[in-house]
Design a protein around this motif. Structure first.
Motif, PDB file in Angstrom:
ATOM      1  N   LYS A   8      11.517  17.060  26.520  1.00  0.00           N
ATOM      2  CA  LYS A   8      12.130  15.905  26.883  1.00  0.00           C
ATOM      3  C   LYS A   8      10.748  14.826  27.077  1.00  0.00           C
ATOM      4  CE  LYS A   8      16.327  17.316  28.954  1.00  0.00           C
ATOM      5  NZ  LYS A   8      17.256  17.475  30.188  1.00  0.00           N
ATOM      6  N   ILE A   9      10.889  13.558  27.037  1.00  0.00           N
ATOM      7  CA  ILE A   9       9.812  12.497  27.167  1.00  0.00           C
ATOM      8  C   ILE A   9       8.998  12.636  28.608  1.00  0.00           C
ATOM      9  CG2 ILE A   9      10.913  10.493  27.455  1.00  0.00           C
ATOM     10  CD1 ILE A   9       8.873   9.270  25.428  1.00  0.00           C
ATOM     11  N   GLU A  10      10.123  12.787  29.527  1.00  0.00           N
ATOM     12  CA  GLU A  10       9.585  12.575  31.050  1.00  0.00           C
ATOM     13  C   GLU A  10       8.910  13.981  31.396  1.00  0.00           C
ATOM     14  OE1 GLU A  10      13.877  14.070  31.391  1.00  0.00           O
ATOM     15  OE2 GLU A  10      12.982  12.505  30.260  1.00  0.00           O
ATOM     16  N   ASN A  11       9.046  15.189  30.510  1.00  0.00           N
ATOM     17  CA  ASN A  11       8.213  16.260  30.872  1.00  0.00           C
ATOM     18  C   ASN A  11       7.065  16.326  29.998  1.00  0.00           C
ATOM     19  OD1 ASN A  11      10.520  16.700  32.312  1.00  0.00           O
ATOM     20  ND2 ASN A  11      11.361  18.166  30.929  1.00  0.00           N
ATOM     21  N   GLN A  12       6.627  15.390  29.211  1.00  0.00           N
ATOM     22  CA  GLN A  12       5.266  15.476  28.359  1.00  0.00           C
ATOM     23  C   GLN A  12       4.184  14.895  29.188  1.00  0.00           C
ATOM     24  OE1 GLN A  12       6.027  17.614  25.667  1.00  0.00           O
ATOM     25  NE2 GLN A  12       7.807  17.695  26.616  1.00  0.00           N
ATOM     26  N   LEU A  13       3.139  15.688  29.046  1.00  0.00           N
ATOM     27  CA  LEU A  13       1.834  15.142  29.576  1.00  0.00           C
ATOM     28  C   LEU A  13       1.397  13.986  28.493  1.00  0.00           C
ATOM     29  CD1 LEU A  13      -0.506  15.255  31.416  1.00  0.00           C
ATOM     30  CD2 LEU A  13      -1.620  16.871  29.907  1.00  0.00           C
ATOM     31  N   PRO A  16       2.657   9.697  29.395  1.00  0.00           N
ATOM     32  CA  PRO A  16       2.039   8.747  30.516  1.00  0.00           C
ATOM     33  C   PRO A  16       0.586   8.519  29.920  1.00  0.00           C
ATOM     34  CG  PRO A  16       2.552  10.985  31.521  1.00  0.00           C
ATOM     35  CD  PRO A  16       3.032  10.857  30.180  1.00  0.00           C
ATOM     36  N   PHE A  17       0.095   9.422  29.318  1.00  0.00           N
ATOM     37  CA  PHE A  17      -1.433   8.986  28.917  1.00  0.00           C
ATOM     38  C   PHE A  17      -1.169   7.897  27.950  1.00  0.00           C
ATOM     39  CE2 PHE A  17      -2.760  13.196  30.486  1.00  0.00           C
ATOM     40  CZ  PHE A  17      -4.003  12.636  31.134  1.00  0.00           C
ATOM     41  N   TYR A  18      -0.391   8.139  26.971  1.00  0.00           N
ATOM     42  CA  TYR A  18       0.056   7.085  25.842  1.00  0.00           C
ATOM     43  C   TYR A  18       0.172   5.671  26.493  1.00  0.00           C
ATOM     44  CZ  TYR A  18       2.612   4.159  22.618  1.00  0.00           C
ATOM     45  OH  TYR A  18       3.239   3.150  21.847  1.00  0.00           O
ATOM     46  N   VAL A  19       0.976   5.713  27.618  1.00  0.00           N
ATOM     47  CA  VAL A  19       1.529   4.332  28.021  1.00  0.00           C
ATOM     48  C   VAL A  19       0.507   3.878  28.912  1.00  0.00           C
ATOM     49  CG1 VAL A  19       3.227   3.207  29.783  1.00  0.00           C
ATOM     50  CG2 VAL A  19       3.836   4.761  28.218  1.00  0.00           C
ATOM     51  N   ILE A  20      -0.275   4.687  29.597  1.00  0.00           N
ATOM     52  CA  ILE A  20      -1.380   4.227  30.544  1.00  0.00           C
ATOM     53  C   ILE A  20      -2.305   3.527  29.543  1.00  0.00           C
ATOM     54  CG2 ILE A  20      -3.407   4.923  32.073  1.00  0.00           C
ATOM     55  CD1 ILE A  20      -1.365   6.807  33.341  1.00  0.00           C
ATOM     56  N   ALA A  21      -2.856   4.141  28.649  1.00  0.00           N
ATOM     57  CA  ALA A  21      -3.927   3.860  27.493  1.00  0.00           C
ATOM     58  C   ALA A  21      -3.414   2.428  27.047  1.00  0.00           C
ATOM     59  CB  ALA A  21      -4.019   4.791  26.454  1.00  0.00           C
ATOM     60  N   LYS A  22      -2.210   2.343  26.656  1.00  0.00           N
ATOM     61  CA  LYS A  22      -1.653   1.007  26.075  1.00  0.00           C
ATOM     62  C   LYS A  22      -1.653  -0.261  27.265  1.00  0.00           C
ATOM     63  CE  LYS A  22       2.556   0.688  24.922  1.00  0.00           C
ATOM     64  NZ  LYS A  22       3.225  -0.496  25.591  1.00  0.00           N
ATOM     65  N   GLU A  23      -1.434   0.053  28.429  1.00  0.00           N
ATOM     66  CA  GLU A  23      -1.166  -0.884  29.394  1.00  0.00           C
ATOM     67  C   GLU A  23      -2.445  -1.095  30.055  1.00  0.00           C
ATOM     68  OE1 GLU A  23       1.647  -2.497  30.306  1.00  0.00           O
ATOM     69  OE2 GLU A  23       2.420  -1.442  28.964  1.00  0.00           O
ATOM     70  N   ILE A  24      -3.470  -0.201  30.156  1.00  0.00           N
ATOM     71  CA  ILE A  24      -5.022  -0.502  30.565  1.00  0.00           C
ATOM     72  C   ILE A  24      -5.626  -1.476  29.707  1.00  0.00           C
ATOM     73  CG2 ILE A  24      -7.243   0.460  31.136  1.00  0.00           C
ATOM     74  CD1 ILE A  24      -5.680   1.126  33.419  1.00  0.00           C
ATOM     75  N   THR A  25      -5.491  -1.122  28.186  1.00  0.00           N
ATOM     76  CA  THR A  25      -5.953  -2.102  27.280  1.00  0.00           C
ATOM     77  C   THR A  25      -5.483  -3.402  27.158  1.00  0.00           C
ATOM     78  OG1 THR A  25      -6.205   0.107  25.958  1.00  0.00           O
ATOM     79  CG2 THR A  25      -6.445  -2.064  24.671  1.00  0.00           C
ATOM     80  N   GLY A  26      -4.390  -3.541  27.581  1.00  0.00           N
ATOM     81  CA  GLY A  26      -3.521  -4.721  27.676  1.00  0.00           C
ATOM     82  C   GLY A  26      -4.021  -5.449  28.870  1.00  0.00           C
ATOM     83  N   MET A  27      -4.519  -4.943  29.909  1.00  0.00           N
ATOM     84  CA  MET A  27      -5.151  -5.687  31.327  1.00  0.00           C
ATOM     85  C   MET A  27      -6.474  -5.966  30.889  1.00  0.00           C
ATOM     86  SD  MET A  27      -3.416  -2.727  33.908  1.00  0.00           S
ATOM     87  CE  MET A  27      -4.152  -3.719  35.453  1.00  0.00           C
ATOM     88  N   TYR A  28      -7.278  -5.311  30.053  1.00  0.00           N
ATOM     89  CA  TYR A  28      -8.591  -5.904  29.624  1.00  0.00           C
ATOM     90  C   TYR A  28      -8.580  -7.209  29.003  1.00  0.00           C
ATOM     91  CZ  TYR A  28     -11.364  -2.088  31.208  1.00  0.00           C
ATOM     92  OH  TYR A  28     -12.066  -0.984  31.920  1.00  0.00           O
TER      93      TYR A  28
END
Length: 144
Positions: A8-13, A16-28
């Motif tokens: 299940k996606i919510e159980n995978q490490l 969240p790394f994928y989403v955070i990387a994408k979002e942080i890059t967008g914030m820059y």
């Protein structure tokens, strides 16, 4: 229907790394648009600001990028007059990368970005330090 062993996606490490990387890059992005560079180009420039002169392979090692990914980035930075690439006379297979005066001037403009990102993330210096320490510890485990 769910099977007991279905990941299940919510159980995978990884998720969240994928989403955070994408979002942080967008914030820059808005900060980097002011400098007319992409996030990947920003990473290259940060390495060069720290070391001044590196070979393409050294940059690739520091950023975990292969030369096929790095070469187009370097060409774009060179077209903007932020860097210069030269083949070594002793070994023409080796390309060295240097900052130009424009590239050094860009560093002064970029110095405000880490503080702006810390503000945007609403993290204290201590929280930021702890987070970086944890991520670096994980990266070191992955590398070994």
């Amino acid at each position: 229907m769910d099977q007991p062993d279905t990941p299940k996606i919510e159980n995978q490490l990884c998720f969240p790394f994928y989403v955070i990387a994408k979002e942080i890059t967008g914030m820059y992005r808005p900060f980097l648009e002011e400098l007319d560079i992409t996030y990947s180009q920003y990473l290259v420039m940060m390495v060069l600001w720290e070391y001044e002169r590196l070979t393409v392979n050294q940059i690739g090692e520091k950023l975990y990028l292969d030369s096929g990914t790095l070469t187009p980035l370097l060409k774009r930075l060179e077209a903007k007059n932020y860097i210069v690439r030269h083949r070594k006379k002793e070994d023409e297979r080796v390309v060295e990368v240097f900052l130009t005066e424009e590239g050094n001037l860009l560093q002064k403009k970029a110095c405000v970005i880490p503080g702006k990102m810390q503000q945007k993330l609403n993290l204290s210096a201590e929280e930021l330090s702890t987070l970086k320490e944890t991520l670096n510890k994980l990266l070191n485990k992955i590398e070994n």
